[in-house]
Motif scaffolding. Sequence first.
Motif, PDB file in Angstrom:
ATOM      1  N   ILE A  82       0.840  -1.203   0.000  1.00 31.11           N
ATOM      2  CA  ILE A  82       0.000   0.000   0.000  1.00 31.11           C
ATOM      3  C   ILE A  82       0.875   1.253   0.000  1.00 31.11           C
ATOM      4  O   ILE A  82       0.665   2.181  -0.786  1.00 31.11           O
ATOM      5  CB  ILE A  82      -0.961  -0.013   1.205  1.00 31.11           C
ATOM      6  CG1 ILE A  82      -1.995  -1.129   1.035  1.00 31.11           C
ATOM      7  CG2 ILE A  82      -1.646   1.341   1.369  1.00 31.11           C
ATOM      8  CD1 ILE A  82      -2.826  -1.390   2.286  1.00 31.11           C
ATOM      9  N   ILE A  83       1.865   1.277   0.872  1.00 35.57           N
ATOM     10  CA  ILE A  83       2.754   2.438   0.964  1.00 35.57           C
ATOM     11  C   ILE A  83       3.544   2.607  -0.324  1.00 35.57           C
ATOM     12  O   ILE A  83       3.681   3.726  -0.838  1.00 35.57           O
ATOM     13  CB  ILE A  83       3.677   2.308   2.194  1.00 35.57           C
ATOM     14  CG1 ILE A  83       2.852   2.486   3.474  1.00 35.57           C
ATOM     15  CG2 ILE A  83       4.830   3.305   2.139  1.00 35.57           C
ATOM     16  CD1 ILE A  83       3.592   2.157   4.748  1.00 35.57           C
ATOM     17  N   ARG A  84       4.025   1.525  -0.863  1.00 32.37           N
ATOM     18  CA  ARG A  84       4.800   1.594  -2.111  1.00 32.37           C
ATOM     19  C   ARG A  84       3.957   2.181  -3.235  1.00 32.37           C
ATOM     20  O   ARG A  84       4.423   3.014  -4.013  1.00 32.37           O
ATOM     21  CB  ARG A  84       5.298   0.205  -2.475  1.00 32.37           C
ATOM     22  CG  ARG A  84       6.149   0.169  -3.709  1.00 32.37           C
ATOM     23  CD  ARG A  84       6.630  -1.237  -3.950  1.00 32.37           C
ATOM     24  NE  ARG A  84       7.505  -1.283  -5.098  1.00 32.37           N
ATOM     25  CZ  ARG A  84       7.688  -2.332  -5.841  1.00 32.37           C
ATOM     26  NH1 ARG A  84       7.056  -3.459  -5.552  1.00 32.37           N
ATOM     27  NH2 ARG A  84       8.492  -2.313  -6.866  1.00 32.37           N
ATOM     28  N   SER A  85       2.715   1.742  -3.318  1.00 28.77           N
ATOM     29  CA  SER A  85       1.815   2.261  -4.343  1.00 28.77           C
ATOM     30  C   SER A  85       1.601   3.761  -4.177  1.00 28.77           C
ATOM     31  O   SER A  85       1.653   4.530  -5.149  1.00 28.77           O
ATOM     32  CB  SER A  85       0.481   1.520  -4.276  1.00 28.77           C
ATOM     33  OG  SER A  85      -0.464   2.136  -5.108  1.00 28.77           O
ATOM     34  N   ARG A  86       1.359   4.190  -2.954  1.00 25.59           N
ATOM     35  CA  ARG A  86       1.120   5.616  -2.703  1.00 25.59           C
ATOM     36  C   ARG A  86       2.379   6.447  -2.984  1.00 25.59           C
ATOM     37  O   ARG A  86       2.294   7.538  -3.539  1.00 25.59           O
ATOM     38  CB  ARG A  86       0.659   5.828  -1.266  1.00 25.59           C
ATOM     39  CG  ARG A  86      -0.628   5.101  -0.931  1.00 25.59           C
ATOM     40  CD  ARG A  86      -1.814   6.011  -0.905  1.00 25.59           C
ATOM     41  NE  ARG A  86      -3.062   5.275  -0.797  1.00 25.59           N
ATOM     42  CZ  ARG A  86      -3.735   5.087   0.327  1.00 25.59           C
ATOM     43  NH1 ARG A  86      -3.274   5.583   1.447  1.00 25.59           N
ATOM     44  NH2 ARG A  86      -4.869   4.431   0.314  1.00 25.59           N
ATOM     45  N   VAL A  87       3.532   5.938  -2.602  1.00 23.59           N
ATOM     46  CA  VAL A  87       4.777   6.670  -2.847  1.00 23.59           C
ATOM     47  C   VAL A  87       5.043   6.758  -4.347  1.00 23.59           C
ATOM     48  O   VAL A  87       5.375   7.826  -4.872  1.00 23.59           O
ATOM     49  CB  VAL A  87       5.963   6.005  -2.104  1.00 23.59           C
ATOM     50  CG1 VAL A  87       7.297   6.571  -2.573  1.00 23.59           C
ATOM     51  CG2 VAL A  87       5.808   6.190  -0.597  1.00 23.59           C
ATOM     52  N   ASN A  88       4.887   5.656  -5.072  1.00 27.96           N
ATOM     53  CA  ASN A  88       5.133   5.651  -6.516  1.00 27.96           C
ATOM     54  C   ASN A  88       4.162   6.551  -7.278  1.00 27.96           C
ATOM     55  O   ASN A  88       4.511   7.101  -8.320  1.00 27.96           O
ATOM     56  CB  ASN A  88       5.064   4.232  -7.070  1.00 27.96           C
ATOM     57  CG  ASN A  88       6.258   3.407  -6.674  1.00 27.96           C
ATOM     58  OD1 ASN A  88       7.290   3.942  -6.269  1.00 27.96           O
ATOM     59  ND2 ASN A  88       6.134   2.098  -6.756  1.00 27.96           N
ATOM     60  N   ASN A  89       2.939   6.690  -6.774  1.00 23.35           N
ATOM     61  CA  ASN A  89       1.934   7.534  -7.430  1.00 23.35           C
ATOM     62  C   ASN A  89       1.937   8.968  -6.889  1.00 23.35           C
ATOM     63  O   ASN A  89       1.024   9.733  -7.179  1.00 23.35           O
ATOM     64  CB  ASN A  89       0.543   6.923  -7.268  1.00 23.35           C
ATOM     65  CG  ASN A  89       0.408   5.610  -7.995  1.00 23.35           C
ATOM     66  OD1 ASN A  89       1.058   5.383  -9.021  1.00 23.35           O
ATOM     67  ND2 ASN A  89      -0.422   4.727  -7.488  1.00 23.35           N
ATOM     68  N   HIS A  90       2.944   9.293  -6.087  1.00 22.99           N
ATOM     69  CA  HIS A  90       3.082  10.630  -5.498  1.00 22.99           C
ATOM     70  C   HIS A  90       1.829  11.037  -4.732  1.00 22.99           C
ATOM     71  O   HIS A  90       1.405  12.184  -4.777  1.00 22.99           O
ATOM     72  CB  HIS A  90       3.436  11.661  -6.576  1.00 22.99           C
ATOM     73  CG  HIS A  90       4.677  11.313  -7.329  1.00 22.99           C
ATOM     74  ND1 HIS A  90       5.928  11.411  -6.755  1.00 22.99           N
ATOM     75  CD2 HIS A  90       4.867  10.831  -8.585  1.00 22.99           C
ATOM     76  CE1 HIS A  90       6.833  11.023  -7.633  1.00 22.99           C
ATOM     77  NE2 HIS A  90       6.226  10.661  -8.754  1.00 22.99           N
ATOM     78  N   GLU A  91       1.245  10.083  -4.005  1.00 18.39           N
ATOM     79  CA  GLU A  91       0.060  10.344  -3.183  1.00 18.39           C
ATOM     80  C   GLU A  91       0.476  10.496  -1.731  1.00 18.39           C
ATOM     81  O   GLU A  91       0.012   9.792  -0.848  1.00 18.39           O
ATOM     82  CB  GLU A  91      -0.950   9.197  -3.344  1.00 18.39           C
ATOM     83  CG  GLU A  91      -1.491   9.047  -4.747  1.00 18.39           C
ATOM     84  CD  GLU A  91      -2.356   7.810  -4.917  1.00 18.39           C
ATOM     85  OE1 GLU A  91      -2.411   6.964  -3.991  1.00 18.39           O
ATOM     86  OE2 GLU A  91      -2.958   7.678  -5.983  1.00 18.39           O
ATOM     87  N   ILE A  92       1.368  11.452  -1.511  1.00 20.14           N
ATOM     88  CA  ILE A  92       1.871  11.705  -0.159  1.00 20.14           C
ATOM     89  C   ILE A  92       1.370  13.077   0.272  1.00 20.14           C
ATOM     90  O   ILE A  92       1.507  14.050  -0.463  1.00 20.14           O
ATOM     91  CB  ILE A  92       3.407  11.660  -0.130  1.00 20.14           C
ATOM     92  CG1 ILE A  92       3.888  10.291  -0.612  1.00 20.14           C
ATOM     93  CG2 ILE A  92       3.924  11.965   1.264  1.00 20.14           C
ATOM     94  CD1 ILE A  92       5.368  10.202  -0.846  1.00 20.14           C
ATOM     95  N   GLY A  93       0.774  13.131   1.425  1.00 21.69           N
ATOM     96  CA  GLY A  93       0.241  14.395   1.941  1.00 21.69           C
ATOM     97  C   GLY A  93      -0.769  14.119   3.027  1.00 21.69           C
ATOM     98  O   GLY A  93      -0.824  13.029   3.583  1.00 21.69           O
TER      99      GLY A  93
END
Length: 155
Positions: free
Chosen positions: A55-66
């Motif tokens: 889950i974290i890898r997906s969010r980091v790769n898709n620049h969904e950090i915030g």
Amino acid sequence: MKPTRIPDLVVLLVFATAATWLLVRVFYGQLPPIPVYAGASLYPVAVVEVIAAFIIRSRVNNHEIGDGLRQLHPITAARAVALAKASALVGAASAGVWLGFLLYVFPQRDTLSAAVADSTGAIVGLAAGVVLVVAALWLEHCCKAPEDPPDEPAH
């Protein structure tokens, strides 16, 4: 925060192995039987960490950090790294304990019937410790911030 160092995990594993082997050598006759599921409690933790890593890898790769609704909050990533580091240490120590137990019990299988029964639980526990270390290192790896692309020079 620096990444977990494999040599540190190996030192912990070796120390736990030696200490357990010495203790089991002295107190084996006083220990209760080791059930097959004794070391299996680490497997669910490893599964949760692997799921979190994807889950974290997906969010980091898709620049969904915030701090948005479907984004990975930076504090959550920091907590995941802390969990991964702690789990790697627990997994290495646990694997060392079960390995130390096995190093004493496995050679005794021909002479002690209890050693035959105890070996299976120790193998399950050893594998659980190793699986937890691998899952924790994967989670820690997935929490890394992506590399910034190099700045292009102005033309």
